[in-house]
Design an enzyme around this catalytic site. Structure first.
Site, PDB file in Angstrom:
ATOM      1  CB  ALA A  65      -0.893  -0.025   1.231  1.00  0.00           C
ATOM      2  N   GLY A 108       0.631  -4.879   0.897  1.00  0.00           N
ATOM      3  CA  GLY A 108      -0.558  -4.910   0.039  1.00  0.00           C
ATOM      4  C   GLY A 108      -0.290  -5.565  -1.309  1.00  0.00           C
ATOM      5  CD  GLU A 111      -2.233  -7.378   2.902  1.00  0.00           C
ATOM      6  OE1 GLU A 111      -1.902  -6.228   2.530  1.00  0.00           O
ATOM      7  OE2 GLU A 111      -2.738  -7.607   4.011  1.00  0.00           O
ATOM      8  CD  GLU A 131       1.710  -5.438   5.616  1.00  0.00           C
ATOM      9  OE1 GLU A 131       2.497  -6.350   5.967  1.00  0.00           O
ATOM     10  OE2 GLU A 131       0.932  -5.554   4.643  1.00  0.00           O
TER      11      GLU A 131
HETATM   12  N1  CAA Z   1       4.646   3.158  -0.784  1.00  0.00           N
HETATM   13  C1  CAA Z   1       5.062   4.307  -1.343  1.00  0.00           C
HETATM   14  N2  CAA Z   1       6.208   4.417  -2.034  1.00  0.00           N
HETATM   15  C2  CAA Z   1       6.977   3.313  -2.128  1.00  0.00           C
HETATM   16  C3  CAA Z   1       6.613   2.094  -1.554  1.00  0.00           C
HETATM   17  C4  CAA Z   1       5.373   2.029  -0.857  1.00  0.00           C
HETATM   18  N3  CAA Z   1       4.904   0.900  -0.325  1.00  0.00           N
HETATM   19  N4  CAA Z   1       7.593   1.184  -1.805  1.00  0.00           N
HETATM   20  C5  CAA Z   1       8.527   1.820  -2.521  1.00  0.00           C
HETATM   21  N5  CAA Z   1       8.176   3.116  -2.706  1.00  0.00           N
HETATM   22  C6  CAA Z   1       8.921   4.165  -3.411  1.00  0.00           C
HETATM   23  C7  CAA Z   1      10.104   4.644  -2.591  1.00  0.00           C
HETATM   24  O1  CAA Z   1       9.687   5.601  -1.641  1.00  0.00           O
HETATM   25  C8  CAA Z   1      10.987   5.214  -3.677  1.00  0.00           C
HETATM   26  O2  CAA Z   1      10.478   6.469  -4.043  1.00  0.00           O
HETATM   27  P1  CAA Z   1      11.492   7.752  -4.094  1.00  0.00           P
HETATM   28  O3  CAA Z   1      12.463   7.397  -5.193  1.00  0.00           O
HETATM   29  O4  CAA Z   1      10.571   8.873  -4.438  1.00  0.00           O
HETATM   30  O5  CAA Z   1      12.139   7.840  -2.756  1.00  0.00           O
HETATM   31  C9  CAA Z   1      10.740   4.271  -4.850  1.00  0.00           C
HETATM   32  O6  CAA Z   1       9.505   3.617  -4.586  1.00  0.00           O
HETATM   33  C10 CAA Z   1      11.811   3.196  -4.991  1.00  0.00           C
HETATM   34  O7  CAA Z   1      11.925   2.530  -3.745  1.00  0.00           O
HETATM   35  P2  CAA Z   1      13.335   2.345  -2.979  1.00  0.00           P
HETATM   36  O8  CAA Z   1      14.261   3.477  -3.306  1.00  0.00           O
HETATM   37  O9  CAA Z   1      13.024   2.112  -1.540  1.00  0.00           O
HETATM   38  O10 CAA Z   1      13.851   1.030  -3.702  1.00  0.00           O
HETATM   39  P3  CAA Z   1      14.825  -0.099  -3.080  1.00  0.00           P
HETATM   40  O11 CAA Z   1      15.160  -1.002  -4.217  1.00  0.00           O
HETATM   41  O12 CAA Z   1      15.921   0.503  -2.303  1.00  0.00           O
HETATM   42  O13 CAA Z   1      13.902  -0.914  -2.016  1.00  0.00           O
HETATM   43  C11 CAA Z   1      11.901  -2.040  -1.288  1.00  0.00           C
HETATM   44  C12 CAA Z   1      12.796  -1.655  -2.496  1.00  0.00           C
HETATM   45  C13 CAA Z   1      12.632  -3.021  -0.390  1.00  0.00           C
HETATM   46  C14 CAA Z   1      10.647  -2.696  -1.874  1.00  0.00           C
HETATM   47  C15 CAA Z   1      11.542  -0.768  -0.503  1.00  0.00           C
HETATM   48  O14 CAA Z   1      11.047   0.219  -1.406  1.00  0.00           O
HETATM   49  C16 CAA Z   1      10.501  -0.978   0.560  1.00  0.00           C
HETATM   50  O15 CAA Z   1      10.801  -1.494   1.604  1.00  0.00           O
HETATM   51  N6  CAA Z   1       9.235  -0.543   0.258  1.00  0.00           N
HETATM   52  C17 CAA Z   1       8.181  -0.609   1.242  1.00  0.00           C
HETATM   53  C18 CAA Z   1       7.679  -2.017   1.432  1.00  0.00           C
HETATM   54  C19 CAA Z   1       6.600  -2.030   2.496  1.00  0.00           C
HETATM   55  O16 CAA Z   1       6.829  -1.730   3.649  1.00  0.00           O
HETATM   56  N7  CAA Z   1       5.385  -2.407   2.088  1.00  0.00           N
HETATM   57  C20 CAA Z   1       4.247  -2.460   2.991  1.00  0.00           C
HETATM   58  C21 CAA Z   1       3.455  -1.201   2.884  1.00  0.00           C
HETATM   59  S1  CAA Z   1       2.190  -1.107   4.113  1.00  0.00           S
HETATM   60  C22 CAA Z   1       0.927  -2.044   3.520  1.00  0.00           C
HETATM   61  O17 CAA Z   1       0.990  -2.624   2.459  1.00  0.00           O
HETATM   62  C23 CAA Z   1      -0.287  -2.094   4.418  1.00  0.00           C
HETATM   63  C24 CAA Z   1      -1.318  -3.086   4.044  1.00  0.00           C
HETATM   64  O18 CAA Z   1      -1.208  -4.262   4.267  1.00  0.00           O
HETATM   65  C25 CAA Z   1      -2.526  -2.610   3.489  1.00  0.00           C
END
Ligand code: CAA
Length: 257
Positions: A65, A108, A111, A131
């Site tokens: 998400a 998400g 999911e 999460e």
């Molecule tokens: N939401 C918003 N933006 C996201 C994102 C997310 N879930 N995941 C990645 N991005 C964005 C980053 O912020 C980044 O944007 P900027 O260049 O503007 O900073 C861009 O995508 C590229 O990401 P990274 O620079 O972080 O890329 P990476 O290769 O270094 O890492 C990753 C990749 C490990 C997937 C890392 O991006 C990450 O950990 N993302 C978040 C994963 C996460 O926590 N997901 C769960 C979200 S909460 C949820 O989903 C709740 C639910 O159940 C409903």
């Protein structure tokens, strides 16, 4: 119709939806949800479409998400709007949907893949429910669907630590149905969807309904439900045609009725 966050196309009798927010690793925001519902509805309304494939990019199916959209929300807002509940509609879609997953399928994103009927993964796929590392828990069914898919031990491990599992581990755990080389991913998913779309539509829809019911009811009720669906298919022309074609050693010509 033009979409902001999706690429949507028809290939033969298959609807193909590609998540397309590369700048955010296909993070799922409210526009993605709104557009996915529209794309699904359009494919459902199109009688020529027999199955749907949902995919992302090579780097990410979806990284969860959208954290930037969620960060400022407060409890009253998310409670009043029943935030994130809309995704369940996708699980209720009637035509089969295959998730073709390459790269990150996190939070998400994992999911969303589990809302599909089955997952075909590239060797590069990484699944996880991180999460907990953000101070929350899964909100689109991860704690329930992942547990049903892989069992308590692995679901607890993934959800409590937030670690990722690779495609091989996901296949061993039963989360994905097949793992293929990255360059084969879309073809493999399209071939499976094309096969499904070539079969008798009533039996395909009922097969999906019957398997889905296994997650919602007792064994006895599920068996009764299956038997009634099975029996009802004898009212279709396609049952006569499918069995006659077998006996006559020819390909069936299904009419979807
Ligand atoms: N939401 C918003 N933006 C996201 C994102 C997310 N879930 N995941 C990645 N991005 C964005 C980053 O912020 C980044 O944007 P900027 O260049 O503007 O900073 C861009 O995508 C590229 O990401 P990274 O620079 O972080 O890329 P990476 O290769 O270094 O890492 C990753 C990749 C490990 C997937 C890392 O991006 C990450 O950990 N993302 C978040 C994963 C996460 O926590 N997901 C769960 C979200 S909460 C949820 O989903 C709740 C639910 O159940 C409903």
């Amino acid at each position: 119709m033009a979409y902001e966050t999706l690429l949507v196309e028809t290939r033969g009798n298959v609807g193909l939806i590609t998540l397309n927010r590369p700048q955010a690793l296909n993070a799922l925001n409210s526009t993605v949800l709104k557009e996915l519902k529209l794309a699904y509805a359009a494919f459902h309304a199109d009688d020529a479409i027999g199955a749907i494939v949902l995919t992302g990019s090579e780097r990410a199916f979806a990284a969860g998400a959208d954290i930037k959209e969620m960060q400022p929300l407060d409890f009253a807002e998310v409670y009043k709007s029943d935030f994130i509940s809309g995704w369940d509609e996708i699980a209720k879609a009637r035509k089969p949907i295959i998730a073709a997953v390459s790269g990150f399928a996190l939070g998400g994103g994992c999911e969303l893949a589990m809302l599909c009927d089955f997952i075909i993964a590239s060797e590069t796929a990484k699944f996880g429910q991180p999460e907990i590392t953000l101070g929350v828990i899964p909100g689109i069914g991860g704690s329930q669907r992942l547990t049903r898919a892989v069992g308590k031990a692995k679901a607890m491990d993934l959800i409590l630590t937030g670690r990722m599992m690779d495609a091989a581990e996901a296949e061993r755990a039963g989360l994905v149905s097949r793992v293929v080389a990255p360059e084969r991913l879309l073809d493999e998913a399209m071939e499976a969807a094309t096969k499904i779309a070539s079969l008798s539509r009533p039996s395909v829809l009922m097969a999906k309904e019957a398997v889905s019911r296994a997650f919602e009811t007792t064994l006895e009720e599920g068996l009764r439900f299956e038997r009634r669906l099975f029996q009802s298919l004898f009212a279709t022309e396609d049952q006569k045609e499918g069995m006659a074609a077998f006996i006559e050693k020819r390909k069936p010509a299904f009419k979807n009725r």
